[in-house]
Scaffold this motif. Structure first.
Motif, short mmCIF file in Angstrom:
data_model
loop_
_atom_site.label_atom_id
_atom_site.label_comp_id
_atom_site.label_asym_id
_atom_site.label_seq_id
_atom_site.Cartn_x
_atom_site.Cartn_y
_atom_site.Cartn_z
N GLU A 58 57.96 15.71 -7.72
CA GLU A 58 57.78 16.58 -8.60
C GLU A 58 56.26 16.69 -8.93
O GLU A 58 55.52 15.58 -8.90
N TRP A 59 55.70 17.70 -9.59
CA TRP A 59 54.31 17.85 -9.96
C TRP A 59 54.13 17.96 -11.33
O TRP A 59 55.38 18.73 -12.08
N VAL A 60 53.18 17.65 -11.93
CA VAL A 60 52.86 17.78 -13.44
C VAL A 60 51.53 18.26 -13.79
O VAL A 60 50.59 17.65 -13.21
N ARG A 61 51.64 19.37 -14.51
CA ARG A 61 50.44 20.16 -14.80
C ARG A 61 50.13 19.65 -16.37
O ARG A 61 51.28 20.36 -17.06
N VAL A 62 49.10 19.14 -16.93
CA VAL A 62 48.91 18.81 -18.18
C VAL A 62 48.17 19.99 -18.92
O VAL A 62 47.20 20.10 -18.47
N ASP A 63 48.57 20.37 -20.00
CA ASP A 63 48.08 21.16 -20.99
C ASP A 63 48.15 20.74 -22.24
O ASP A 63 49.28 21.15 -22.98
N ASP A 64 47.36 20.03 -22.76
CA ASP A 64 47.44 19.31 -24.23
C ASP A 64 48.58 18.40 -24.21
O ASP A 64 49.15 17.57 -23.57
N ASP A 65 49.85 19.02 -25.24
CA ASP A 65 50.89 18.12 -25.49
C ASP A 65 52.19 18.98 -24.52
O ASP A 65 53.26 18.45 -24.69
N VAL A 66 51.95 19.88 -23.85
CA VAL A 66 52.89 20.49 -22.97
C VAL A 66 52.57 20.29 -21.52
O VAL A 66 51.51 20.69 -21.13
N THR A 98 50.91 11.06 -18.79
CA THR A 98 50.58 10.76 -17.16
C THR A 98 50.88 9.23 -16.95
O THR A 98 50.89 9.04 -15.86
N GLU A 99 51.49 8.64 -18.07
CA GLU A 99 52.01 7.32 -17.53
C GLU A 99 53.07 7.19 -16.74
O GLU A 99 53.82 8.00 -16.59
N GLY A 100 52.68 6.38 -15.47
CA GLY A 100 53.49 6.34 -14.53
C GLY A 100 53.70 7.32 -13.43
O GLY A 100 54.32 7.17 -12.20
N THR A 116 48.50 9.89 -9.06
CA THR A 116 47.22 10.72 -8.67
C THR A 116 47.30 11.33 -7.45
O THR A 116 48.29 11.02 -6.59
N PRO A 117 46.60 12.44 -7.21
CA PRO A 117 46.96 13.09 -5.80
C PRO A 117 46.54 12.23 -4.81
O PRO A 117 47.31 12.40 -3.85
N GLU A 118 45.49 11.28 -4.96
CA GLU A 118 45.31 10.27 -3.82
C GLU A 118 46.28 9.50 -3.64
O GLU A 118 46.92 9.18 -2.30
N GLU A 119 47.23 8.90 -4.57
CA GLU A 119 48.35 7.88 -4.36
C GLU A 119 49.66 8.79 -3.82
O GLU A 119 50.38 8.34 -3.06
N TYR A 120 49.70 10.05 -4.26
CA TYR A 120 50.85 10.97 -3.90
C TYR A 120 50.64 11.24 -2.35
O TYR A 120 51.47 11.23 -1.39
N THR A 121 49.37 11.50 -1.74
CA THR A 121 48.98 11.80 -0.44
C THR A 121 49.27 10.65 0.31
O THR A 121 50.27 10.66 1.32
N ASP A 151 44.40 18.81 -9.40
CA ASP A 151 44.25 18.97 -10.53
C ASP A 151 45.68 18.53 -11.33
O ASP A 151 45.95 18.97 -12.34
N LEU A 152 46.91 18.05 -10.61
CA LEU A 152 47.95 17.60 -10.85
C LEU A 152 48.32 16.05 -10.69
O LEU A 152 47.30 15.45 -10.19
N TYR A 153 49.38 15.80 -11.49
CA TYR A 153 49.91 14.56 -11.41
C TYR A 153 51.11 14.70 -10.40
O TYR A 153 51.92 15.82 -10.49
N TYR A 154 51.80 13.45 -10.12
CA TYR A 154 52.96 13.42 -9.15
C TYR A 154 53.87 12.34 -9.40
O TYR A 154 53.46 11.43 -9.82
N SER A 155 55.10 12.80 -9.10
CA SER A 155 56.16 11.59 -9.16
C SER A 155 56.70 11.19 -8.06
O SER A 155 56.37 11.97 -7.05
#
Length: 124
Positions: A13-21, A109-111, A114-119, A5-9
């Motif tokens: 780093e991981w990123v959890r999106v909750d509206d605009d924060v 989430t631009e740039g 996804t979890p698959e790409e980070y794996t 359920d997260l995005y990654y750099s």
């Protein structure tokens, strides 16, 4: 295990999106590579951060590593519980070990990976 359920750099780093924060932390892979974390320097609330910029650092028994912001925006919270409790980053990097929160624009989430790409990145 990489949460789905997260995005990654690419800087782990991981990123959890909750509206605009978004909430930001380091991945389990990153904390494992660093070893026991003993000091954390985080950005201040109100700081403007740019995606890819250095915003703090983590010091471990092995090395010192920069913290990069995976998104652009304004810091709206920081995990002050880490001051003196840095070891929680090692034991719970996706939960209580979060680092800071940023209010972002439209496409947070631009740039990011996804979890698959980070794996794919961490298993290469």
């Amino acid at each position: 295990m990489i949460p789905e359920d997260l995005y990654y750099s690419e800087e782990h780093e991981w990123v959890r999106v909750d509206d605009d924060v978004v909430t930001i932390g380091i991945t389990d892979f990153a904390q494992d590579q660093l070893g026991d974390i003993v000091y954390v320097e985080l950005p201040q609330v109100g700081d403007a951060v740019e995606a890819g910029s250095t915003v703090g650092e983590l010091e471990s028994t092995k090395s010192v590593s920069d913290i990069f912001s995976p998104v652009s925006g304004e810091v709206v919270a920081r995990n002050d519980a880490l001051d003196g409790g840095e070891e929680v980053i090692n034991s719970d990097p996706y939960g209580e070990g979060w680092l800071f929160k940023v209010r972002v624009g439209d496409d947070a989430t631009e740039g990011l990976l996804t979890p698959e790409e980070y794996t794919g990145l961490t298993s290469a």
